[in-house]
Design a protein around this motif. Structure first.
Motif, PDB file in Angstrom:
ATOM      1  N   ARG B  86       0.823  -1.228   0.000  1.00 18.49           N
ATOM      2  CA  ARG B  86       0.000   0.000   0.000  1.00 18.49           C
ATOM      3  C   ARG B  86       0.844   1.259   0.000  1.00 18.49           C
ATOM      4  O   ARG B  86       0.299   2.362  -0.057  1.00 18.49           O
ATOM      5  CB  ARG B  86      -0.902   0.027   1.243  1.00 18.49           C
ATOM      6  CG  ARG B  86      -1.942  -1.069   1.266  1.00 18.49           C
ATOM      7  CD  ARG B  86      -2.838  -0.970   2.510  1.00 18.49           C
ATOM      8  NE  ARG B  86      -3.658  -2.165   2.602  1.00 18.49           N
ATOM      9  CZ  ARG B  86      -3.721  -2.979   3.654  1.00 18.49           C
ATOM     10  NH1 ARG B  86      -3.026  -2.696   4.750  1.00 18.49           N
ATOM     11  NH2 ARG B  86      -4.462  -4.050   3.637  1.00 18.49           N
ATOM     12  N   ARG B 146      -0.990  -2.579  -4.016  1.00 20.41           N
ATOM     13  CA  ARG B 146      -2.368  -2.784  -3.564  1.00 20.41           C
ATOM     14  C   ARG B 146      -3.184  -1.523  -3.854  1.00 20.41           C
ATOM     15  O   ARG B 146      -2.622  -0.456  -4.154  1.00 20.41           O
ATOM     16  CB  ARG B 146      -2.386  -3.035  -2.051  1.00 20.41           C
ATOM     17  CG  ARG B 146      -1.540  -4.208  -1.626  1.00 20.41           C
ATOM     18  CD  ARG B 146      -2.373  -5.426  -1.333  1.00 20.41           C
ATOM     19  NE  ARG B 146      -1.503  -6.577  -1.115  1.00 20.41           N
ATOM     20  CZ  ARG B 146      -1.951  -7.813  -0.937  1.00 20.41           C
ATOM     21  NH1 ARG B 146      -3.251  -8.058  -0.969  1.00 20.41           N
ATOM     22  NH2 ARG B 146      -1.133  -8.818  -0.767  1.00 20.41           N
ATOM     23  N   SER B 191     -10.250   4.741   4.194  1.00 18.63           N
ATOM     24  CA  SER B 191     -10.800   3.400   4.395  1.00 18.63           C
ATOM     25  C   SER B 191     -11.522   2.931   3.128  1.00 18.63           C
ATOM     26  O   SER B 191     -11.879   3.732   2.269  1.00 18.63           O
ATOM     27  CB  SER B 191     -11.774   3.391   5.579  1.00 18.63           C
ATOM     28  OG  SER B 191     -13.059   3.797   5.165  1.00 18.63           O
ATOM     29  N   ALA B 193     -14.452   1.972   2.770  1.00 17.41           N
ATOM     30  CA  ALA B 193     -15.821   2.481   2.662  1.00 17.41           C
ATOM     31  C   ALA B 193     -15.854   3.832   1.941  1.00 17.41           C
ATOM     32  O   ALA B 193     -16.917   4.305   1.544  1.00 17.41           O
ATOM     33  CB  ALA B 193     -16.444   2.625   4.045  1.00 17.41           C
ATOM     34  N   VAL B 230     -19.529   4.624   0.133  1.00 11.09           N
ATOM     35  CA  VAL B 230     -20.905   4.117   0.255  1.00 11.09           C
ATOM     36  C   VAL B 230     -21.949   5.230   0.174  1.00 11.09           C
ATOM     37  O   VAL B 230     -23.097   4.957  -0.151  1.00 11.09           O
ATOM     38  CB  VAL B 230     -21.114   3.313   1.558  1.00 11.09           C
ATOM     39  CG1 VAL B 230     -20.303   2.033   1.548  1.00 11.09           C
ATOM     40  CG2 VAL B 230     -20.788   4.130   2.787  1.00 11.09           C
TER      41      VAL B 230
END
Lengths: 464, 245
Positions: B86, B146, B191, B193, B230
């Protein structure tokens, strides 16, 4: 913060706090090594187990692995703890608790009575002192029964999720996989699609398709599109046909936030689903998925080993009385569970902890192509989980999920388990299979001619 | 049973799934067992195929590119240490220019170099004409990477949003699938999300053109609303389509 120490083989080991003790006592796995939490030697691991065995079980009521003030999952665990149910265990050490679980007198009734008195950390701790056969023997004694349109978890039964995923959510492609699964008796836990595209519009369309199919053949099961809980709420507001609300959950508030959820939104979704009153034999309306490594991958594990933080997710699950909880054990990859041995152990731990805490625990017996595992490991795992009384298993055509790109179990694998162990589908669903001439009354599979069987109409699957 | 055979040959054409396997007793036939094992062997080999960053740069010409590496030096480390995948290596990090552009595009190997080599250029070619008003930096080609490496790249570039095209984990049927993750306000520590995902871009899945339309929609919407993840639902209509549709 109390520290712990133990002598093993003449060497003294110190563990700086409860979290470190739990982590060091865990069987080896790559995720704990990635987090820098694993025991640094095999002897240290065993030393930690000696120390853990002597730890009073009630320690977990006074020492939280994530502070109460910082985490709503800890608050849920503490606030919901049933001291009365815990009373018979209150003077035990973790080692005594292991012996109590294995005692012949500790039966289904005793386990059910204890469940509300147990915290996830107690379940995780004792699992670390148990060999695979212990995890099987105890889980096998536990009984958790839930219901919606059929009854899941009865003795001698093994349910299946029929998972008919398609890379572009093509309804005809999905229909073919459903047909294949129904012909082999799969789908009593749920017919559940993981959508390739997670949108309200797409999920609604798939839900209407599944609902029409279920109603056409009057199938006593439930459908689900595994879309985000906020999408499910929006779909219910629009009058969409939601049987089960799905959500991935984890064992800390921060990890749940990485999934875009908290306890409030889960409650809101459950309340909305209950309002719909779509269940016929029960009203367990939630379907949760979990898996070791989820919290660490969201950098939200708070220094807790992955098996313990996974067990904390079960406290979240049991708050909402789910129909199904599925540990997607091998999906996450080799950085958390490296090979078949680690995946199988984790599956047994998750199933054991879930059952101990009173959950209808199923498992996605699975692996990814970058893990050191293959279908032989899955054969072993489904066999030991069935022996342990697993509530349900995931099945996909030919064990190959062509949307999520991993390997699970096949419909044929269930035929092996049913003939070898005599485990049967949920009773309502089994009756339907017999009425549809898909199953002989003796439980063996019929091979219906699609040209004459009613289900053959599904095979027409004309382009839309 | 000839009619049965006809029914299933028609049905099999509707899905790449392994439906209606022949059986010996309750078990799948030996032929289907061996076919499965061969597919697994292909997938395993795809994961360990080396990523040819120079070839990607060549395929993206005349677009400007920049090649970087993560902190995971080799495949074995990459598989066990996602944290290293990452982050940019110490040598690579300072090479990302500060541009204060709208979009940072990243092309990364992920778990399938073949997915990237097969579809990334086509998606980028298709998306650029759909976002004429947005400024973009050089396409960053990242090895042993990643999804979250786009956070660091986007942050260093000063981009308002990042889009990473990354090889998805090979399955048995598909080993060349590409995924795209869009993150508004990229910075280290975002994150999952907070990301939107477009997955399954391959020969039997989402076409590069369709993926590019969804990507352009997501980029515009995320920039307009100042968020991704989201809370930004995909209402582009770029969702489920019939194969080839």
């Amino acid at each position: 913060m109390t520290s712990y120490s133990a002598v093993a083989g003449g060497q003294t080991f110190r563990f700086e706090d409860l979290k470190h003790l739990l982590a060091a006592a865990s069987p080896q796995r790559s995720g704990d090594a990635l987090a820098g939490l694993a025991a640094t030697s095999d002897v240290e691991r065993v030393a930690a187990r000696y120390a853990l065995a002597d730890l009073p079980l009630k320690t977990f009521l006074s020492e939280a692995v994530v502070p109460y003030e910082d985490d709503e999952v800890t608050r849920l665990i503490v606030d919901r703890h049933d001291a009365e149910a815990f009373a018979p265990l209150a003077s035990m050490t973790v080692g005594d608790f292991r012996d109590w679980l294995l005692a012949r007198e500790t039966d289904e009734v005793a386990l059910s009575a204890a469940a509300p008195g147990l915290t996830p950390e107690m379940a995780a701790a004792v699992s670390k002192l148990m060999r695979n056969q212990d995890l099987i023997a105890v889980a096998r004694k536990a009984r958790v029964v839930t219901a919606f349109r059929d009854t899941i978890g009865l003795p001698g039964r093994l349910a299946t999720r029929l998972q008919p995923n398609h890379p572009t959510d093509d309804p005809r492609g999905i229909g073919v996989s459903i047909l294949d699964g129904l012909l082999k008796g799969a789908g009593d836990a749920v017919i559940g699609i993981n959508p390739a595209t997670d949108s309200i519009e797409n999920a609604s369309r798939l839900l209407w398709m599944l609902d029409e199919l279920r109603q056409t053949y009057d199938i006593p099961t439930q459908s689900c599109v595994l879309t985000h809980v906020t999408n499910a709420i929006a779909i219910m507001e629009n009058g969409g046909p939601i049987d089960l609300v799905f959500q991935s959950i984890a064992g800390t508030q921060k990890a749940n936030a990485s999934f875009g959820v908290d306890l409030g939104v889960l409650k809101e979704a459950r309340d909305a689903a209950l309002q719909l009153k779509r269940g016929t034999v029960g009203q367990n309306v939630m379907y949760f998925e979990t898996g070791q490594g989820a919290a660490l991958s969201a950098d939200a594990h708070h220094g807790i080993d992955q098996q313990t933080v996974e067990a904390r997710a079960y406290a979240v699950a049991r708050e909402f009385q789910p129909l199904l909880v599925n540990t997607v054990v091998g999906f996450i990859g080799p950085e958390y569970l490296f090979d078949g041995k680690e995946i199988i152990r984790a599956g047994l731990e998750d199933h054991f902890c879930g059952k101990l805490l009173g959950l209808p625990m199923g498992c996605d017996v699975c692996y990814t192509n970058h893990a050191e595992a293959d279908q032989d490991d899955m054969d072993t795992m489904m066999t030991v989980l069935t022996t342990a009384g697993v509530t349900f298993l995931i099945t996909v055509p030919g064990a190959d999920d062509v949307m999520l790109s991993y390997q699970s179990l096949s419909f044929e694998d269930m035929l092996y388990l049913r003939s070898t162990f005599g485990v049967r589908p949920a009773p309502e669903f089994e009756r339907w299979l017999v009425e549809m001439e898909l199953l002989h009354p003796d439980g063996s599979l019929a091979v219906p001619d699609l040209r004459t069987n009613r289900l053959g109409r599904l095979a027409e699957l004309e382009p839309q | 049973m000839a009619g049965e055979v006809d029914v299933w040959s028609k049905l099999r054409a509707l899905t790449p799934a392994r439906v209606a396997l022949d059986r010996s007793g309750d078990a799948p036939s030996l032929r289907s067992v061996l076919d499965f094992q061969l597919a697994h062997a292909h997938a395993r080999d795809a994961i360990h195929t080396a990523f040819d960053a120079a070839a990607i740069a060549e395929a993206l010409k005349p677009r400007e590119t920049l090649s970087v590496e993560s902190r995971a030096g080799d495949r074995a480390t990459y598989l066990k240490r996602p944290d290293l995948g990452r982050r940019l290596s110490e040598a690579s990090a300072p090479r990302i220019p500060r541009l204060d552009c709208d979009v940072a595009f990243v092309v990364a190997d992920g778990l399938s170099a073949t997915g990237v080599e097969s579809h990334a250029a086509a998606v980028l070619d298709a998306v650029m004409p759909l976002i004429p008003s947005l400024t973009v930096g050089p396409v960053v080609i990242a090895s042993q990477a990643r999804v979250a490496i786009a956070d660091e790249i986007g942050e260093r570039m000063g981009a308002r949003i990042s889009a990473i095209l990354i090889g998805e984990r090979p399955g048995l049927s598909v080993s060349d699938s590409l995924g795209i993750y869009v993150t508004y306000g990229p910075r280290i520590g975002r994150s999952d999300a907070e990301r939107n995902c477009i997955s399954n871009i391959h020969g039997h899945g989402l076409t590069p053109r369709r993926a590019a339309e969804t990507l352009a929609w997501l980029l515009h919407q995320a920039l307009d609303r100042g968020l991704s993840g989201v809370r930004l639902k995909d209402e582009s209509g770029g969702g489920p389509r019939l194969v080839g549709g």
